[in-house]
Design a protein around this motif. Structure first.
Motif, mmCIF file in Angstrom:
data_model
loop_
_atom_site.group_PDB
_atom_site.id
_atom_site.type_symbol
_atom_site.label_atom_id
_atom_site.label_comp_id
_atom_site.label_asym_id
_atom_site.label_seq_id
_atom_site.Cartn_x
_atom_site.Cartn_y
_atom_site.Cartn_z
ATOM 1 N N ALA A 298 77.476 17.873 -7.602
ATOM 2 C CA ALA A 298 76.373 18.245 -6.719
ATOM 3 C C ALA A 298 75.430 17.074 -6.467
ATOM 4 O O ALA A 298 74.914 16.902 -5.352
ATOM 5 N N ALA A 299 75.207 16.245 -7.484
ATOM 6 C CA ALA A 299 74.290 15.114 -7.332
ATOM 7 C C ALA A 299 74.812 14.122 -6.304
ATOM 8 O O ALA A 299 74.046 13.572 -5.489
ATOM 9 N N THR A 300 76.123 13.862 -6.334
ATOM 10 C CA THR A 300 76.707 12.924 -5.374
ATOM 11 C C THR A 300 76.625 13.481 -3.957
ATOM 12 O O THR A 300 76.298 12.759 -3.011
ATOM 13 N N ARG A 301 76.909 14.774 -3.793
ATOM 14 C CA ARG A 301 76.818 15.377 -2.468
ATOM 15 C C ARG A 301 75.388 15.323 -1.935
ATOM 16 O O ARG A 301 75.156 15.074 -0.748
ATOM 17 N N LYS A 302 74.419 15.557 -2.822
ATOM 18 C CA LYS A 302 73.019 15.498 -2.411
ATOM 19 C C LYS A 302 72.648 14.086 -1.985
ATOM 20 O O LYS A 302 71.913 13.889 -1.007
ATOM 21 N N ARG A 303 73.170 13.096 -2.701
ATOM 22 C CA ARG A 303 72.901 11.697 -2.371
ATOM 23 C C ARG A 303 73.408 11.364 -0.965
ATOM 24 O O ARG A 303 72.754 10.645 -0.214
ATOM 25 N N LEU A 304 74.563 11.919 -0.628
ATOM 26 C CA LEU A 304 75.111 11.691 0.706
ATOM 27 C C LEU A 304 74.247 12.365 1.777
ATOM 28 O O LEU A 304 74.024 11.801 2.851
ATOM 29 N N GLU A 305 73.775 13.567 1.480
ATOM 30 C CA GLU A 305 73.010 14.331 2.466
ATOM 31 C C GLU A 305 71.723 13.641 2.883
ATOM 32 O O GLU A 305 71.283 13.774 4.027
ATOM 33 N N ILE A 306 71.095 12.901 1.955
ATOM 34 C CA ILE A 306 69.799 12.289 2.257
ATOM 35 C C ILE A 306 69.925 10.804 2.574
ATOM 36 O O ILE A 306 68.919 10.109 2.726
ATOM 37 N N ALA A 307 71.139 10.301 2.696
ATOM 38 C CA ALA A 307 71.349 8.867 2.933
ATOM 39 C C ALA A 307 70.993 8.484 4.361
ATOM 40 O O ALA A 307 71.029 9.304 5.285
ATOM 41 N N THR A 308 70.672 7.212 4.548
ATOM 42 C CA THR A 308 70.442 6.656 5.876
ATOM 43 C C THR A 308 71.758 6.117 6.433
ATOM 44 O O THR A 308 72.746 5.942 5.710
ATOM 45 N N LEU A 309 71.759 5.824 7.729
ATOM 46 C CA LEU A 309 72.952 5.237 8.344
ATOM 47 C C LEU A 309 73.319 3.916 7.682
ATOM 48 O O LEU A 309 74.495 3.621 7.458
ATOM 49 N N GLU A 310 72.300 3.106 7.358
ATOM 50 C CA GLU A 310 72.560 1.807 6.739
ATOM 51 C C GLU A 310 73.217 1.971 5.367
ATOM 52 O O GLU A 310 74.156 1.246 5.014
ATOM 53 N N GLN A 311 72.725 2.932 4.585
ATOM 54 C CA GLN A 311 73.324 3.182 3.273
ATOM 55 C C GLN A 311 74.764 3.661 3.407
ATOM 56 O O GLN A 311 75.650 3.209 2.680
ATOM 57 N N LEU A 312 74.993 4.557 4.339
ATOM 58 C CA LEU A 312 76.352 5.081 4.530
ATOM 59 C C LEU A 312 77.318 3.982 4.937
ATOM 60 O O LEU A 312 78.456 3.931 4.468
ATOM 61 N N ASP A 313 76.864 3.081 5.811
ATOM 62 C CA ASP A 313 77.717 1.954 6.207
ATOM 63 C C ASP A 313 78.032 1.065 5.012
ATOM 64 O O ASP A 313 79.184 0.621 4.828
ATOM 65 N N ARG A 314 77.024 0.807 4.191
ATOM 66 C CA ARG A 314 77.210 -0.056 3.027
ATOM 67 C C ARG A 314 78.174 0.577 2.027
ATOM 68 O O ARG A 314 79.082 -0.082 1.504
ATOM 69 N N TRP A 315 78.016 1.862 1.760
ATOM 70 C CA TRP A 315 78.884 2.549 0.804
ATOM 71 C C TRP A 315 80.321 2.651 1.332
ATOM 72 O O TRP A 315 81.275 2.516 0.575
ATOM 73 N N THR A 316 80.448 2.884 2.633
ATOM 74 C CA THR A 316 81.781 2.966 3.235
ATOM 75 C C THR A 316 82.521 1.642 3.098
ATOM 76 O O THR A 316 83.725 1.607 2.827
ATOM 77 N N ASP A 317 81.806 0.532 3.281
ATOM 78 C CA ASP A 317 82.429 -0.785 3.140
ATOM 79 C C ASP A 317 82.952 -1.012 1.722
ATOM 80 O O ASP A 317 83.945 -1.716 1.516
ATOM 81 N N ARG A 318 82.287 -0.408 0.737
ATOM 82 C CA ARG A 318 82.659 -0.651 -0.663
ATOM 83 C C ARG A 318 83.831 0.198 -1.146
ATOM 84 O O ARG A 318 84.460 -0.125 -2.155
ATOM 85 N N ILE A 319 84.133 1.291 -0.439
ATOM 86 C CA ILE A 319 85.062 2.266 -1.006
ATOM 87 C C ILE A 319 86.471 1.718 -1.155
ATOM 88 O O ILE A 319 87.247 2.161 -1.994
ATOM 89 N N LEU A 320 86.825 0.720 -0.368
ATOM 90 C CA LEU A 320 88.167 0.152 -0.467
ATOM 91 C C LEU A 320 88.411 -0.528 -1.810
ATOM 92 O O LEU A 320 89.530 -0.546 -2.316
ATOM 93 N N ASP A 321 87.358 -1.103 -2.380
ATOM 94 C CA ASP A 321 87.524 -1.898 -3.596
ATOM 95 C C ASP A 321 86.886 -1.296 -4.837
ATOM 96 O O ASP A 321 87.133 -1.764 -5.955
ATOM 97 N N ALA A 322 86.049 -0.268 -4.665
ATOM 98 C CA ALA A 322 85.351 0.312 -5.815
ATOM 99 C C ALA A 322 86.335 1.028 -6.743
ATOM 100 O O ALA A 322 87.250 1.716 -6.293
ATOM 101 N N SER A 323 86.132 0.879 -8.035
ATOM 102 C CA SER A 323 87.023 1.516 -9.012
ATOM 103 C C SER A 323 86.497 2.870 -9.463
ATOM 104 O O SER A 323 87.240 3.673 -10.034
ATOM 105 N N THR A 324 85.209 3.146 -9.229
ATOM 106 C CA THR A 324 84.607 4.422 -9.611
ATOM 107 C C THR A 324 83.632 4.870 -8.532
ATOM 108 O O THR A 324 83.234 4.080 -7.664
ATOM 109 N N VAL A 325 83.221 6.133 -8.587
ATOM 110 C CA VAL A 325 82.217 6.637 -7.648
ATOM 111 C C VAL A 325 80.919 5.874 -7.796
ATOM 112 O O VAL A 325 80.266 5.486 -6.823
ATOM 113 N N ASP A 326 80.514 5.619 -9.052
ATOM 114 C CA ASP A 326 79.250 4.911 -9.283
ATOM 115 C C ASP A 326 79.264 3.523 -8.681
ATOM 116 O O ASP A 326 78.240 3.025 -8.191
ATOM 117 N N ALA A 327 80.441 2.881 -8.687
ATOM 118 C CA ALA A 327 80.532 1.548 -8.113
ATOM 119 C C ALA A 327 80.295 1.554 -6.616
ATOM 120 O O ALA A 327 79.800 0.562 -6.050
#
Length: 332
Positions: A298-327
């Motif tokens: 639930a905490a991760t979903r909430k984090r996504l709900e309140i994110a800005t466009l800039e944050q979402l772009d940054r997190w999306t760029d990282r998902i290819l190489d991240a080894s964990t959700v926290d990363a």
């Protein structure tokens, strides 16, 4: 199939993609009587733009995996077929009414006869809504429609395994998902067996990718078992010399990013471009996170709900190489 619903997925089911790529096989497997009346030598055409317009006008909410298809009957007459795949794992008292409402609204808007077909994936053997209507002052208005329940195939596993129809495999995946609920190790083995069966069929690359997407979506595994599965799939692909799934894993993630962006643009036409882009990116990123790391808390979903466009772009760029959700969310 019910588990993704419980996780409140907001994106269309991979059911829809495989249905659109293998529509004749879908009708042949679940609705053989309808299949025999259609002239498959003629092209069929999906009318999902028309369906979306009717859904909006009817204010019936988002349906999970609906399609509208135009086919030609054996006598040469064109017909539209409305298909609804109900993926929620419980009975719904409004289901038959929705089928009725869609049918008459489609007929009213396009003046074409509509055949309504339904596939139910719930676990209630006694719930089989196949008609809706009313009678008042001598006037009767009724819709009766064919319904298929996936749990009816539970005692036909052996014949399903022998079938060359791709929806036999989809049905097995659904049944195995239910049977292995709460047992990750059993689900891992069942999922691997299905992947092996998938490659044995000798289908073309797109069929395999579409069907793997359905299996992968239904039979979610903990991250450790998911990684183990990918290693096993690499072995399967080495044995069959078909590098289909593992070779496109990163491409699939990138494709998911693009789908999220596209969904945002479509929503933007109805809700405002900025808000639509934001919601589309949230849904796209959520889908990718689930695919990489399993169900989100639930905490991760909430984090996504309140994110800005800039944050979402940054997190999306990282998902290819991240080894964990926290990363993915880590700020440097």
């Amino acid at each position: 199939m019910t588990e993704p619903q419980n996780n409140s997925d907001a994106y269309d089911s991979p059911w829809k993609e495989v249905l659109e790529h293998a529509f004749p096989e879908f009708v042949a497997f679940y609705f053989p009587e309808a299949y025999a009346q259609i002239d498959w030598a003629q092209d069929h055409e999906f009318k999902n733009t028309e369906l979306r317009q009717v859904v909006r006008d009817a204010e019936l909410g988002k349906r999970f995996a609906d399609v509208l298809v135009q086919v030609t009957l054996e006598g040469g007459e064109p017909r539209w077929i409305y298909i609804h795949i109900e993926v929620q794992g419980r009975r719904d008292s409004d289901f038959a009414r929705r089928m009725f409402t869609y049918n008459y609204r489609l007929f009213d808007r396009y003046a074409r006869p509509i055949a309504s077909l339904a596939v139910l994936a719930d676990a209630d053997a006694g719930w089989r809504p196949d008609h809706y209507g009313f009678e008042v002052l001598g006037c009767r208005h009724t819709l009766e429609f064919p319904v298929v329940k996936l749990i009816d195939y539970a005692d036909r596993i052996e014949s399903l395994e022998a079938s060359a129809n791709p929806f036999a495999l989809v049905t097995i995946a659904h049944l195995r998902t239910r049977q292995t609920k709460g047992n990750p190790q059993a689900r891992y083995q069942a999922k691997l067996n299905l992947v092996r069966a998938l490659y044995r069929q000798g289908w073309d690359r797109q069929h395999i990718l579409d069907l793997f997407a359905v299996i992968d979506w239904m039979m979610r595994l903990p991250n450790a078992l998911e990684q183990q599965l990918w290693q096993a799939i690499e072995t399967v692909e080495g044995e069959t010399e078909m590098r289909y799934v593992t070779s496109v894993e990163r491409l699939a993630i990138q494709r998911g990013i693009q789908q999220g962006l596209q969904q945002g643009l479509e929503q933007g036409l109805e809700q405002g471009l900025e808000q639509g882009r934001l919601e589309g990116k949230i849904e796209g990123l959520e889908r990718l996170l689930v695919k990489r790391f399993g169900p989100l808390d639930a905490a991760t979903r909430k984090r996504l709900e309140i994110a800005t466009l800039e944050q979402l772009d940054r997190w999306t760029d990282r998902i290819l190489d991240a080894s964990t959700v926290d990363a993915v969310f880590e700020e440097h």
